[in-house]
Motif scaffolding. Structure first.
Motif, PDB file in Angstrom:
ATOM      1  N   GLY A 111       0.764  -1.162   0.033  1.00 30.43           N
ATOM      2  CA  GLY A 111      -0.073  -0.155  -0.002  1.00 30.43           C
ATOM      3  C   GLY A 111       0.723   1.437  -0.062  1.00 30.43           C
ATOM      4  O   GLY A 111       0.530   2.000  -0.571  1.00 30.43           O
ATOM      5  N   LEU A 112       1.885   1.442   0.785  1.00 31.23           N
ATOM      6  CA  LEU A 112       2.797   2.572   0.830  1.00 31.23           C
ATOM      7  C   LEU A 112       3.321   2.614  -0.447  1.00 31.23           C
ATOM      8  O   LEU A 112       3.520   3.759  -0.853  1.00 31.23           O
ATOM      9  N   TYR A 113       3.792   1.453  -1.057  1.00 27.14           N
ATOM     10  CA  TYR A 113       4.560   1.384  -2.374  1.00 27.14           C
ATOM     11  C   TYR A 113       3.702   2.048  -3.491  1.00 27.14           C
ATOM     12  O   TYR A 113       4.225   2.955  -4.181  1.00 27.14           O
ATOM     13  N   LEU A 114       2.364   1.701  -3.571  1.00 28.41           N
ATOM     14  CA  LEU A 114       1.483   2.030  -4.338  1.00 28.41           C
ATOM     15  C   LEU A 114       0.985   3.596  -4.596  1.00 28.41           C
ATOM     16  O   LEU A 114       1.182   4.318  -5.150  1.00 28.41           O
ATOM     17  N   ALA A 115       0.970   4.057  -3.100  1.00 31.59           N
ATOM     18  CA  ALA A 115       0.647   5.230  -2.812  1.00 31.59           C
ATOM     19  C   ALA A 115       1.926   6.375  -3.008  1.00 31.59           C
ATOM     20  O   ALA A 115       1.789   7.429  -3.500  1.00 31.59           O
ATOM     21  N   ALA A 116       3.052   5.702  -2.753  1.00 26.51           N
ATOM     22  CA  ALA A 116       4.389   6.560  -3.235  1.00 26.51           C
ATOM     23  C   ALA A 116       4.363   6.652  -4.695  1.00 26.51           C
ATOM     24  O   ALA A 116       4.695   7.739  -5.181  1.00 26.51           O
ATOM     25  N   MET A 117       4.046   5.580  -5.446  1.00 29.28           N
ATOM     26  CA  MET A 117       4.294   5.606  -6.721  1.00 29.28           C
ATOM     27  C   MET A 117       3.221   6.448  -7.552  1.00 29.28           C
ATOM     28  O   MET A 117       3.485   7.423  -8.306  1.00 29.28           O
ATOM     29  N   VAL A 118       1.966   6.729  -6.904  1.00 33.86           N
ATOM     30  CA  VAL A 118       1.126   7.501  -7.286  1.00 33.86           C
ATOM     31  C   VAL A 118       1.651   8.981  -7.024  1.00 33.86           C
ATOM     32  O   VAL A 118       1.209   9.947  -7.991  1.00 33.86           O
ATOM     33  N   LEU A 119       1.805   9.324  -6.021  1.00 26.41           N
ATOM     34  CA  LEU A 119       2.560  10.561  -5.348  1.00 26.41           C
ATOM     35  C   LEU A 119       3.420  11.182  -6.222  1.00 26.41           C
ATOM     36  O   LEU A 119       3.460  12.170  -6.843  1.00 26.41           O
ATOM     37  N   GLY A 173       9.897   9.136  -5.412  1.00 22.86           N
ATOM     38  CA  GLY A 173      10.267   8.412  -6.341  1.00 22.86           C
ATOM     39  C   GLY A 173      11.398   7.237  -5.983  1.00 22.86           C
ATOM     40  O   GLY A 173      11.467   6.130  -6.466  1.00 22.86           O
ATOM     41  N   ALA A 174      12.533   7.840  -5.439  1.00 19.96           N
ATOM     42  CA  ALA A 174      13.566   6.899  -5.041  1.00 19.96           C
ATOM     43  C   ALA A 174      13.273   5.999  -4.256  1.00 19.96           C
ATOM     44  O   ALA A 174      13.803   4.777  -4.497  1.00 19.96           O
ATOM     45  N   ALA A 175      12.538   6.258  -3.360  1.00 18.81           N
ATOM     46  CA  ALA A 175      12.001   5.104  -2.377  1.00 18.81           C
ATOM     47  C   ALA A 175      11.053   3.996  -3.407  1.00 18.81           C
ATOM     48  O   ALA A 175      11.323   2.671  -3.101  1.00 18.81           O
ATOM     49  N   VAL A 176      10.387   4.389  -4.327  1.00 22.41           N
ATOM     50  CA  VAL A 176       9.692   3.440  -5.094  1.00 22.41           C
ATOM     51  C   VAL A 176      10.629   2.816  -6.078  1.00 22.41           C
ATOM     52  O   VAL A 176      10.551   1.377  -6.168  1.00 22.41           O
ATOM     53  N   SER A 177      11.707   3.305  -6.650  1.00 23.39           N
ATOM     54  CA  SER A 177      12.787   2.665  -7.164  1.00 23.39           C
ATOM     55  C   SER A 177      13.536   1.709  -6.316  1.00 23.39           C
ATOM     56  O   SER A 177      13.849   0.506  -6.977  1.00 23.39           O
TER      57      SER A 177
END
Length: 168
Positions: free
Chosen positions: A11-19, A63-67
């Motif tokens: 959930g955090l990953y998807l929210a961060a990706m959207v943000l 975005g760095a967290a997502v990647s």
């Protein structure tokens, strides 16, 4: 327990990706708007530049967290690819521990920066203070820290499918 952790991290990953995606989208819309206002209408608005910078900082750190979680961050593996498997795993653990230290460092000092600048206004963008405009830095480093801890506890998540709410 691991399943609940994976669901939370997904959930955090998807929210961060959207943000970070929204930040990139807004930035790509605001910059041409500012150019149009300044050079075509000869009336430069003061707010597009600080908004674009805020979007860039958000896209960069979130975005760095997502990647990182997706395993698509920049990694020079020329040396580690030539190591035996046990040394390769050890090098990966050391890299994760170094990432943990970097995340803690950035989180601490960026939070201090936000606190120190919290009441300082931005003349061109009065909706936010300078401290609020730097919030994506500690938020992004906190997300990366959580993803590093997840990797240390459960291994790399780059090949595990992301579970969207309700799907198991």
């Amino acid at each position: 327990m691991a399943n609940k952790c994976h669901h939370l991290m997904d959930g955090l990953y998807l929210a961060a990706m959207v943000l970070s995606g929204l930040a990139l989208l807004v930035m790509t819309l605001v910059v041409p708007f500012a150019i149009f206002m300044r050079y075509v209408l000869n009336d430069g608005a003061p707010w597009p530049e600080p908004l674009a910078i805020l979007c860039m900082v958000t896209f960069t750190f979130v975005g760095a967290a997502v990647s990182y979680r997706a395993g698509s961050h920049i990694a020079v593996s020329m040396l580690t690819d030539r190591l035996p498997e046990t040394l390769r795993r050890l090098a990966a653990r050391i890299a994760d521990l170094l990432m943990l230290a970097i995340c803690l460092f950035i989180l601490w000092y960026s939070a201090q920066l936000c606190l120190q600048l919290w009441t300082q206004p931005i003349a061109e963008f009065p909706l936010l203070s300078a401290g609020q405009s730097y919030l994506p830095v500690p938020i992004g480093s906190a997300l990366t820290l959580l993803f590093v801890l997840e990797r240390l506890a459960f291994g790399s998540q780059e090949h595990r499918p992301v579970v969207i709410m309700g799907n198991t």
